[in-house]
Write an enzyme that holds these catalytic residues in place. Sequence first.
Site, PDB file in Angstrom:
ATOM      1  N   SER A 106      55.928  19.141  31.512  1.00  0.00           N
ATOM      2  CA  SER A 106      56.497  20.429  31.705  1.00  0.00           C
ATOM      3  C   SER A 106      55.851  20.968  33.213  1.00  0.00           C
ATOM      4  O   SER A 106      55.024  20.202  33.805  1.00  0.00           O
ATOM      5  CB  SER A 106      56.645  21.684  30.743  1.00  0.00           C
ATOM      6  OG  SER A 106      57.293  22.357  30.829  1.00  0.00           O
ATOM      7  N   ASN A 107      55.982  22.261  33.279  1.00  0.00           N
ATOM      8  CA  ASN A 107      55.396  22.780  34.515  1.00  0.00           C
ATOM      9  C   ASN A 107      55.433  24.371  34.320  1.00  0.00           C
ATOM     10  O   ASN A 107      55.685  24.953  33.239  1.00  0.00           O
ATOM     11  CB  ASN A 107      56.525  22.716  35.791  1.00  0.00           C
ATOM     12  CG  ASN A 107      58.072  23.249  35.447  1.00  0.00           C
ATOM     13  OD1 ASN A 107      58.108  24.445  35.529  1.00  0.00           O
ATOM     14  ND2 ASN A 107      58.956  22.480  35.376  1.00  0.00           N
TER      15      ASN A 107
END
Length: 231
Positions: free
Chosen positions: A29-30
């Site tokens: 993810s980020n």
Amino acid sequence: MRPLPLSGLRALVTSGPTREPIDSVRFISNRSSGEQGLAIAVALAAAGATTVLVSGPTALAAPPELEIIDVETATEMNAACQAQLPVDIVVCAAAVADWRVRELSAAEQKMTSPANPPVLEVIQNEDILRELSRPGPRRPRLVVGFMAESRKVAEHAAEKRVRKRCDWVVAKVVDDAQRRQPPLGEDCRMVLVSRAGVEWWPRSSKAEIADRLVGRIAEFFAPSRAVLTGE
Ligand code: CTP
């Protein structure tokens, strides 16, 4: 009483990060907070547009009057967006993970710590912005993409606008240190690139950026179509 500038129009906003599972407990993810997308959706709704927010996982509380579709992966986000068509306005503010793990079924069980580190084979996710910008009868009248860039921001935004076939790109100007560790809630300089040209915006909060963008969208849909055109 004057009607709101976007009443009668339908808007779709993507927001937040996506999560791409590695196994049943891990994911790629980020750091996206989803704040910018939520602010834009709130501003569009306040301007009268019937607005749907398709959001990856965030810690934000959205106002109850906003319709939200919660998704996890880029594939889910893409499907949720396509299911909303036709709409008049799209703003893609989500930080979509570029990659997902191939052959997830083989790794769905939680990975234990093997003697040799596992090798993850990744494949590219759908480009949701590009899909929504695809020419055709269901193409929204105005498609806006977002990006962050540290150098030659207007030039890169102009290139991205053409490559993704969207109408406008709003680019955040970040320095290299911010790119590595994005500051939460920090005001940013932005540039809006359209076919008509380049417009620099002063350092602004996410709410101010949302209001300014929605102001430009309202001008685009105003009968006189005064400032920026998407064609
Ligand atoms: N986007 C999308 N689907 C993807 C990737 C990106 O909809 N699979 C959208 C984002 O929501 C945003 C724009 O495309 O509107 C960002 O484009 P991208 O090429 O990812 O730009 P950057 O975030 O600047 O990343 P990079 O530095 O890799 O070009």
